[in-house]
Design a protein around this motif. Sequence first.
Motif, short mmCIF file in Angstrom:
data_model
loop_
_atom_site.label_atom_id
_atom_site.label_comp_id
_atom_site.label_asym_id
_atom_site.label_seq_id
_atom_site.Cartn_x
_atom_site.Cartn_y
_atom_site.Cartn_z
N THR A 64 -3.39 -1.91 -9.77
CA THR A 64 -3.55 -1.00 -8.63
C THR A 64 -5.03 -0.79 -8.33
O THR A 64 -5.89 -0.85 -9.21
CB THR A 64 -2.89 0.36 -8.87
OG1 THR A 64 -3.50 0.98 -10.00
CG2 THR A 64 -1.38 0.23 -9.08
N VAL B 281 -5.90 5.93 -0.48
CA VAL B 281 -4.77 5.01 -0.34
C VAL B 281 -4.78 4.11 -1.58
O VAL B 281 -5.84 3.73 -2.07
CB VAL B 281 -4.84 4.20 0.98
CG1 VAL B 281 -6.09 3.35 1.05
CG2 VAL B 281 -3.59 3.37 1.19
N THR B 282 -3.59 3.82 -2.09
CA THR B 282 -3.46 2.99 -3.29
C THR B 282 -2.78 1.68 -2.91
O THR B 282 -1.75 1.67 -2.23
CB THR B 282 -2.64 3.71 -4.36
OG1 THR B 282 -3.32 4.91 -4.73
CG2 THR B 282 -2.45 2.84 -5.60
N SER C 75 -7.32 1.99 -5.82
CA SER C 75 -7.31 3.15 -4.93
C SER C 75 -8.69 3.34 -4.32
O SER C 75 -9.71 3.09 -4.97
CB SER C 75 -6.92 4.42 -5.68
OG SER C 75 -5.60 4.32 -6.16
N THR D 95 -1.04 -1.80 -4.47
CA THR D 95 -0.37 -2.24 -5.68
C THR D 95 -0.04 -3.72 -5.60
O THR D 95 0.60 -4.17 -4.64
CB THR D 95 0.93 -1.44 -5.91
OG1 THR D 95 0.60 -0.04 -5.96
CG2 THR D 95 1.63 -1.85 -7.20
N SER E 197 0.84 -1.20 0.00
CA SER E 197 0.00 0.00 0.00
C SER E 197 0.87 1.24 0.00
O SER E 197 2.03 1.22 0.41
CB SER E 197 -0.93 0.01 1.22
OG SER E 197 -0.18 0.13 2.40
N SER E 198 0.27 2.34 -0.46
CA SER E 198 1.00 3.61 -0.54
C SER E 198 1.23 4.22 0.84
O SER E 198 2.07 5.09 1.00
CB SER E 198 0.25 4.60 -1.43
OG SER E 198 -1.06 4.83 -0.92
N SER E 199 0.49 3.76 1.83
CA SER E 199 0.63 4.28 3.19
C SER E 199 0.15 3.22 4.17
O SER E 199 -0.73 2.42 3.84
CB SER E 199 -0.19 5.56 3.36
OG SER E 199 -0.03 6.09 4.65
#
Length: 190
Positions: free
Chosen positions: A135, A107-108, A137, A110, A96-98
């Motif tokens: 991906t 939040v994305t 989001s 991947t 995850s992006s965060s």
Amino acid sequence: MLFRSGVTLTSSDADSTICAGDMVTFTASPAGMANYDFLINSVYIQSGAGETFTTLSLTNGDSITVIATDSTGCTGPKSNALVFTVNTIPSVTLSSSSIAICTGDSVTFTASPAGYDNYEFFVTGTPVQSGAGNTYSSTGITGADNVTVVASDMGCVSPPSNAVAITVNPLPIITAVIDTATQGDRKSTR
């Protein structure tokens, strides 16, 4: 007496393309011979009166044949060969992006690696997106949610990825207090 043409081999998979670990049953025709020797890549795998052979262990490029022996002990020629394409089962991981966001933040997620035919994303077991994109989001993730992905490639489906959970912090609550006690004490200075 054995037919001069020997036996014919068919399989439960019509196009000879499977995923690793798939079960395939091979059948020799005609039935009723005294013995059937099934071979994979010219190596004897099974011998007996049964005209079927089942396996879960094929690898890419395996060639399966059968040789039959009739009741008089005469052995016929090797059957037609069935050559299999065995596709690997995809393996996918999720990041995850965060790891921590505020309520409503985007939040994305991947899936790796990229390039599989399809990625299906799940939020707490519910499918939310399916397609070629790797991906996903969302602004609606809650602290109780976990996200997973399943990838498919060449007809083969991966097991679910690792589950990713995000810490979702509540938005701060600001309370404004109006001091009304000093409102009436204003005097005009004209």
